[in-house]
Design a protein around this motif. Structure first.
Motif, PDB file in Angstrom:
ATOM      1  N   LEU A 106      38.905  -0.302 -28.703  1.00  0.00           N
ATOM      2  CA  LEU A 106      37.839  -1.288 -28.564  1.00  0.00           C
ATOM      3  C   LEU A 106      38.220  -2.397 -27.581  1.00  0.00           C
ATOM      4  O   LEU A 106      37.421  -2.767 -26.714  1.00  0.00           O
ATOM      5  CB  LEU A 106      37.491  -1.872 -29.935  1.00  0.00           C
ATOM      6  CG  LEU A 106      36.243  -2.714 -30.047  1.00  0.00           C
ATOM      7  CD1 LEU A 106      35.023  -1.986 -29.510  1.00  0.00           C
ATOM      8  CD2 LEU A 106      36.000  -3.108 -31.492  1.00  0.00           C
ATOM      9  N   VAL A 107      39.441  -2.897 -27.668  1.00  0.00           N
ATOM     10  CA  VAL A 107      39.900  -3.945 -26.748  1.00  0.00           C
ATOM     11  C   VAL A 107      39.898  -3.427 -25.311  1.00  0.00           C
ATOM     12  O   VAL A 107      39.387  -4.087 -24.402  1.00  0.00           O
ATOM     13  CB  VAL A 107      41.309  -4.459 -27.139  1.00  0.00           C
ATOM     14  CG1 VAL A 107      41.904  -5.318 -26.034  1.00  0.00           C
ATOM     15  CG2 VAL A 107      41.246  -5.241 -28.430  1.00  0.00           C
ATOM     16  N   THR A 108      40.442  -2.243 -25.103  1.00  0.00           N
ATOM     17  CA  THR A 108      40.512  -1.713 -23.740  1.00  0.00           C
ATOM     18  C   THR A 108      39.119  -1.458 -23.175  1.00  0.00           C
ATOM     19  O   THR A 108      38.875  -1.718 -21.986  1.00  0.00           O
ATOM     20  CB  THR A 108      41.345  -0.422 -23.675  1.00  0.00           C
ATOM     21  OG1 THR A 108      40.792   0.554 -24.567  1.00  0.00           O
ATOM     22  CG2 THR A 108      42.792  -0.691 -24.022  1.00  0.00           C
ATOM     23  N   ASN A 109      38.200  -0.976 -23.991  1.00  0.00           N
ATOM     24  CA  ASN A 109      36.842  -0.737 -23.494  1.00  0.00           C
ATOM     25  C   ASN A 109      36.105  -2.035 -23.199  1.00  0.00           C
ATOM     26  O   ASN A 109      35.364  -2.121 -22.212  1.00  0.00           O
ATOM     27  CB  ASN A 109      36.046   0.119 -24.479  1.00  0.00           C
ATOM     28  CG  ASN A 109      36.409   1.576 -24.364  1.00  0.00           C
ATOM     29  OD1 ASN A 109      36.596   2.098 -23.274  1.00  0.00           O
ATOM     30  ND2 ASN A 109      36.526   2.245 -25.496  1.00  0.00           N
ATOM     31  N   LEU A 110      36.285  -3.043 -24.033  1.00  0.00           N
ATOM     32  CA  LEU A 110      35.641  -4.328 -23.764  1.00  0.00           C
ATOM     33  C   LEU A 110      36.170  -4.948 -22.479  1.00  0.00           C
ATOM     34  O   LEU A 110      35.416  -5.542 -21.708  1.00  0.00           O
ATOM     35  CB  LEU A 110      35.844  -5.281 -24.942  1.00  0.00           C
ATOM     36  CG  LEU A 110      35.084  -4.942 -26.221  1.00  0.00           C
ATOM     37  CD1 LEU A 110      35.470  -5.897 -27.343  1.00  0.00           C
ATOM     38  CD2 LEU A 110      33.589  -4.952 -25.995  1.00  0.00           C
ATOM     39  N   ILE A 111      37.464  -4.804 -22.230  1.00  0.00           N
ATOM     40  CA  ILE A 111      38.049  -5.325 -20.993  1.00  0.00           C
ATOM     41  C   ILE A 111      37.492  -4.561 -19.795  1.00  0.00           C
ATOM     42  O   ILE A 111      37.131  -5.159 -18.778  1.00  0.00           O
ATOM     43  CB  ILE A 111      39.590  -5.247 -21.047  1.00  0.00           C
ATOM     44  CG1 ILE A 111      40.119  -6.290 -22.035  1.00  0.00           C
ATOM     45  CG2 ILE A 111      40.206  -5.443 -19.669  1.00  0.00           C
ATOM     46  CD1 ILE A 111      41.581  -6.163 -22.344  1.00  0.00           C
ATOM     47  N   THR A 112      37.392  -3.242 -19.903  1.00  0.00           N
ATOM     48  CA  THR A 112      36.879  -2.441 -18.806  1.00  0.00           C
ATOM     49  C   THR A 112      35.412  -2.739 -18.526  1.00  0.00           C
ATOM     50  O   THR A 112      34.978  -2.736 -17.374  1.00  0.00           O
ATOM     51  CB  THR A 112      37.076  -0.942 -19.107  1.00  0.00           C
ATOM     52  OG1 THR A 112      38.478  -0.684 -19.207  1.00  0.00           O
ATOM     53  CG2 THR A 112      36.490  -0.074 -18.019  1.00  0.00           C
ATOM     54  N   LEU A 113      34.635  -3.014 -19.554  1.00  0.00           N
ATOM     55  CA  LEU A 113      33.218  -3.309 -19.371  1.00  0.00           C
ATOM     56  C   LEU A 113      32.972  -4.681 -18.762  1.00  0.00           C
ATOM     57  O   LEU A 113      31.881  -4.954 -18.265  1.00  0.00           O
ATOM     58  CB  LEU A 113      32.489  -3.210 -20.713  1.00  0.00           C
ATOM     59  CG  LEU A 113      32.306  -1.794 -21.260  1.00  0.00           C
ATOM     60  CD1 LEU A 113      31.777  -1.847 -22.686  1.00  0.00           C
ATOM     61  CD2 LEU A 113      31.396  -0.980 -20.372  1.00  0.00           C
ATOM     62  N   THR A 114      33.957  -5.550 -18.812  1.00  0.00           N
ATOM     63  CA  THR A 114      33.822  -6.890 -18.246  1.00  0.00           C
ATOM     64  C   THR A 114      34.068  -6.823 -16.745  1.00  0.00           C
ATOM     65  O   THR A 114      35.117  -6.360 -16.307  1.00  0.00           O
ATOM     66  CB  THR A 114      34.832  -7.851 -18.900  1.00  0.00           C
ATOM     67  OG1 THR A 114      34.678  -7.795 -20.313  1.00  0.00           O
ATOM     68  CG2 THR A 114      34.626  -9.268 -18.422  1.00  0.00           C
ATOM     69  N   PRO A 115      33.107  -7.257 -15.923  1.00  0.00           N
ATOM     70  CA  PRO A 115      33.290  -7.204 -14.472  1.00  0.00           C
ATOM     71  C   PRO A 115      34.525  -7.992 -14.017  1.00  0.00           C
ATOM     72  O   PRO A 115      34.805  -9.073 -14.512  1.00  0.00           O
ATOM     73  CB  PRO A 115      32.015  -7.858 -13.927  1.00  0.00           C
ATOM     74  CG  PRO A 115      31.014  -7.664 -15.006  1.00  0.00           C
ATOM     75  CD  PRO A 115      31.788  -7.751 -16.292  1.00  0.00           C
TER      76      PRO A 115
END
Length: 159
Positions: A106-115
């Motif tokens: 979840l942390v890695t995906n949220l970071i990746t989704l953030t421009p």
């Protein structure tokens, strides 16, 4: 006893069926109305307080992520549209305090989704995350923002 979440889903489906609006919007309205009804009648369901507490933490995670999404989008757009580029890209290692695979995911995906940021890799032991940041002028500040921001929000929502 039926788990409260499944009861809430059933209420959402019932609402959508009764209104004839079986769309994502109709289901979301039904879910919100079902949540309100279950909240009002929570004394009838022992142990449902943790459901509403957790739902509040997930709502907080979503709202804070959306805020970060808007702020970072504006920062990236501003950097692209202005003649003086302030981006200083770099790869940063971030020590993780989350341990469960779901939390790391979840942390890695949220970071990746953030421009402006991209998760590159997580070490085999799951203790370090490598990210690419568009604005990597201060790696310690980025580490602090991730640890005190998204990582803490994920821990609160999933505990």
């Amino acid at each position: 006893m039926i788990p409260i979440f499944l009861l809430n889903i059933a209420l959402a489906v019932a609402w959508a069926a009764l209104t004839g609006n079986i769309t994502l919007g109709g289901l979301l309205v039904g879910f919100v109305l079902g949540s309100l009804c279950l909240y009002v009648t929570r004394p009838l369901y022992p142990g449902c307080d943790s459901y509403f507490r957790r739902a509040g933490k997930w709502a907080k995670l979503i709202v804070l992520f959306l805020y970060e999404l808007v702020v970072s989008s504006l920062q990236v757009v501003w950097d692209v549209l202005t003649p003086a580029h302030k981006s200083r890209p770099g790869i940063i290692s971030v020590p993780l305090t989350v341990r469960r695979e779901l939390d790391v995911l979840l942390v890695t995906n949220l970071i990746t989704l953030t421009p402006g940021t991209l998760s590159l890799d997580v070490t085999d032991d799951g203790k370090t995350l490598y990210i690419h940041a568009m604005f990597a002028d201060d790696p310690d500040e980025i580490r602090r923002q991730i640890t005190e921001g998204m990582e803490r929000w994920v821990i609160e929502a999933t505990e």
